[in-house]
Design an enzyme around this catalytic site. Sequence first.
Site, PDB file in Angstrom:
ATOM      1  N   ASP A   1       0.869  -1.172   0.000  1.00 53.61           N
ATOM      2  CA  ASP A   1       0.000   0.000   0.000  1.00 53.61           C
ATOM      3  C   ASP A   1       0.912   1.230   0.000  1.00 53.61           C
ATOM      4  O   ASP A   1       2.127   1.122   0.210  1.00 53.61           O
ATOM      5  CB  ASP A   1      -0.883  -0.027   1.258  1.00 53.61           C
ATOM      6  CG  ASP A   1      -1.740   1.214   1.385  1.00 53.61           C
ATOM      7  OD1 ASP A   1      -2.404   1.582   0.404  1.00 53.61           O
ATOM      8  OD2 ASP A   1      -1.727   1.824   2.464  1.00 53.61           O
TER       9      ASP A   1
ATOM     10  N   ASP B   1      -0.122   5.208   1.047  1.00 49.42           N
ATOM     11  CA  ASP B   1      -0.304   6.130   2.178  1.00 49.42           C
ATOM     12  C   ASP B   1      -0.357   5.360   3.494  1.00 49.42           C
ATOM     13  O   ASP B   1      -1.171   4.445   3.651  1.00 49.42           O
ATOM     14  CB  ASP B   1      -1.608   6.910   2.016  1.00 49.42           C
ATOM     15  CG  ASP B   1      -1.602   7.819   0.804  1.00 49.42           C
ATOM     16  OD1 ASP B   1      -1.114   8.949   0.917  1.00 49.42           O
ATOM     17  OD2 ASP B   1      -2.068   7.377  -0.261  1.00 49.42           O
TER      18      ASP B   1
ATOM     19  N   ASP C   1      -1.531  -0.918   5.931  1.00 50.72           N
ATOM     20  CA  ASP C   1      -1.757  -0.349   7.262  1.00 50.72           C
ATOM     21  C   ASP C   1      -3.217  -0.315   7.671  1.00 50.72           C
ATOM     22  O   ASP C   1      -3.527   0.073   8.804  1.00 50.72           O
ATOM     23  CB  ASP C   1      -1.215   1.090   7.312  1.00 50.72           C
ATOM     24  CG  ASP C   1      -2.041   2.045   6.446  1.00 50.72           C
ATOM     25  OD1 ASP C   1      -2.219   1.744   5.250  1.00 50.72           O
ATOM     26  OD2 ASP C   1      -2.494   3.078   6.963  1.00 50.72           O
TER      27      ASP C   1
END
Length: 223
Positions: free
Chosen positions: A9, A11, A171
Amino acid sequence: MTTTTIVFDLDGTLIDTAPDLVESLNHTIAARDLAPVSYEDLTHLVGQGARVMIQRAFSLRGAPIAEDEIPALLDRFITHYEVGMPGKSRPYPGLIEALERMKAAGYILAVCTNKMERLALPLLERLELTAYFATITGGDTFAFRKPDPAHILATVERAGGQPGKVLMIGDSINDIMAARNGNIPSIAVPFGYSDVPVKELGASRIISHFDELTVELVEQLVD
């Protein structure tokens, strides 16, 4: 032997983009005189792209927003974000070294983000990270996005990898749910923007620093 593809991922996983996301979002909602959001609000706002982030910011402030208002606000956000890029956004500690380790081990590396390609690609370019990745796909690359596992699998295909040898690192719930929905092992990082404690996401493993991303760990998780 089939090469493993490691999908990241963006961000909150590769890059700490919070300061610039908050700044551009506040610039955007100021057009409607809404109170600024804070870093603490960010975990409830990110994960589905800029359009949804704007809608959630309005909801957070209890302000109505009509569908026909969104395009102009989205343009305002994108323009502000692009002009300042990369701003204060920086790779998380240990990331570069981890990418070097993974590349040296022969793994294919890719990025799968719900951020628009128009924003993801130049951000990684200006941070001089694009050379590490075989492909970078955004939330507008395909007709689907995380938590749909097809987003991960289509990214792997573009990268030249095989669907049975994949590891997802993220995250948030979108990352880990997409991996779980596709029977893909996953690693969660706790330093990003999840509004759910990472231990509750159901990842295969949690690492607190990229120093912990080792070849041995990848081999343990990917059969």
